[in-house]
Write a protein that holds these residues in place. Structure first.
Motif, short mmCIF file in Angstrom:
data_model
loop_
_atom_site.label_atom_id
_atom_site.label_comp_id
_atom_site.label_asym_id
_atom_site.label_seq_id
_atom_site.Cartn_x
_atom_site.Cartn_y
_atom_site.Cartn_z
N CYS A 60 66.89 65.81 34.08
CA CYS A 60 65.08 65.82 34.55
C CYS A 60 64.49 66.63 35.19
O CYS A 60 65.52 67.46 36.59
N ILE A 61 63.26 67.36 35.34
CA ILE A 61 62.44 67.51 36.35
C ILE A 61 61.06 66.97 36.44
O ILE A 61 61.34 66.61 35.04
N LEU A 62 60.32 66.96 37.09
CA LEU A 62 58.80 66.32 37.39
C LEU A 62 58.04 67.02 38.04
O LEU A 62 58.41 67.27 39.17
N ARG A 63 56.83 67.05 38.50
CA ARG A 63 55.61 67.54 38.74
C ARG A 63 54.49 66.06 38.52
O ARG A 63 54.64 65.75 38.52
N HIS A 64 54.90 66.36 40.55
CA HIS A 64 54.31 65.05 41.40
C HIS A 64 52.70 65.15 41.75
O HIS A 64 52.61 66.30 40.95
N ARG A 65 52.49 64.34 41.61
CA ARG A 65 51.02 64.16 41.76
C ARG A 65 50.49 65.27 42.33
O ARG A 65 49.10 65.56 42.23
N GLY A 67 51.06 68.18 42.92
CA GLY A 67 51.29 69.22 41.86
C GLY A 67 52.33 70.02 42.38
O GLY A 67 53.34 70.95 41.49
N SER A 68 53.62 69.62 43.10
CA SER A 68 55.10 70.33 43.74
C SER A 68 55.73 69.68 42.17
O SER A 68 55.27 69.23 42.02
N LEU A 69 56.89 70.92 42.03
CA LEU A 69 57.65 70.25 41.08
C LEU A 69 58.96 68.96 42.16
O LEU A 69 59.07 69.77 42.99
N GLY A 70 59.53 68.61 41.36
CA GLY A 70 60.59 67.79 42.10
C GLY A 70 61.40 67.08 41.58
O GLY A 70 61.30 67.42 40.65
N ILE A 71 62.00 66.05 41.80
CA ILE A 71 63.09 65.46 41.11
C ILE A 71 63.94 65.98 40.04
O ILE A 71 63.72 65.36 38.81
N LEU A 72 64.33 67.33 40.73
CA LEU A 72 64.85 68.14 39.72
C LEU A 72 66.67 67.55 40.34
O LEU A 72 67.38 67.19 40.97
N HIS A 73 66.98 67.17 38.45
CA HIS A 73 68.33 66.20 38.67
C HIS A 73 69.21 66.57 37.82
O HIS A 73 68.61 66.55 36.43
N VAL A 74 70.36 66.71 38.04
CA VAL A 74 71.83 67.10 36.25
C VAL A 74 72.73 66.08 36.95
O VAL A 74 73.24 65.94 38.07
N ASP A 75 72.85 64.84 35.72
CA ASP A 75 74.47 63.49 36.16
C ASP A 75 75.74 64.51 36.50
O ASP A 75 75.22 65.74 36.01
N ASN A 76 75.90 64.45 37.35
CA ASN A 76 77.90 64.71 37.60
C ASN A 76 78.25 65.79 36.77
O ASN A 76 78.88 66.94 36.50
N GLU A 77 78.82 64.73 35.30
CA GLU A 77 79.04 65.17 34.55
C GLU A 77 78.81 66.21 33.53
O GLU A 77 79.68 67.21 32.54
N HIS A 78 77.92 66.75 33.86
CA HIS A 78 77.01 67.79 32.90
C HIS A 78 76.23 68.73 34.39
O HIS A 78 75.42 69.98 33.17
N ARG A 79 76.52 69.26 35.67
CA ARG A 79 76.61 69.67 36.18
C ARG A 79 77.49 71.56 36.24
O ARG A 79 78.05 71.17 35.28
N ARG A 80 77.12 72.94 36.42
CA ARG A 80 77.54 73.95 36.26
C ARG A 80 77.23 74.02 35.40
O ARG A 80 78.67 75.28 34.77
N LEU A 81 76.60 73.90 34.77
CA LEU A 81 76.40 74.34 32.75
C LEU A 81 74.93 74.81 32.93
O LEU A 81 74.31 75.15 31.90
#
Length: 146
Positions: A60-65, A67-81
């Motif tokens: 996921c990725i989210l745009r904060h109130r 205006g900044s982009l943040g909370i970029l996250h990829v679950d461990n088993e799907h990283r490096r893809l």
């Protein structure tokens, strides 16, 4: 499958992966997703995005109130893809097409995020700013330079 985030279940996923979650963060995330869906309906471009694999959100990725982009996250088993790269690219393009500021904050020491953002044309807004000296690491502003 890349898609816009929507509803409480997606907000719960984002909140559960965010290291700074609090009693109020779930509601904040849900509000941001709902506000982005209103903007996406108007503009055609979503900035709160997720990637599904086998019917489950895995990134996921989210745009904060603010205006900044943040909370970029990829679950461990799907990283490096390349999923983080896809999310960051799509959210960046959406903001540019909406003619809105493109910026993010990265916590000092988050080397994976710094490397990804650098690879995709982002730069620290003030690379010479002093690092935080408190217990919590300082957040640094990054701008898209593409």
């Amino acid at each position: 499958e890349l898609r816009g985030l929507e509803g409480l279940s997606d907000a719960e996923y984002v909140n559960s992966r965010w290291p700074y979650q609090s009693k109020k963060s779930l509601k904040m995330i849900e509000r941001q997703i709902n506000a982005d869906n209103v903007n996406a309906t108007r503009t055609g471009f979503s900035t709160c995005l997720g990637i599904e694999y086998s019917g489950e959100l895995v990134a996921c990725i989210l745009r904060h109130r603010n205006g900044s982009l943040g909370i970029l996250h990829v679950d461990n088993e799907h990283r490096r893809l390349g999923l983080g790269e896809i999310l960051l690219n799509q959210a960046t393009v959406a903001l540019k097409r909406r003619d809105e500021p493109v910026f993010a904050f990265i916590v000092d020491g988050n080397n994976a995020s710094e490397a990804l953002f650098t690879k995709l044309g982002w730069v620290k807004a003030d690379p010479f700013a002093k690092k935080g000296t408190g217990k919590r690491k300082a957040k640094r502003m990054w701008n898209y330079n593409g």
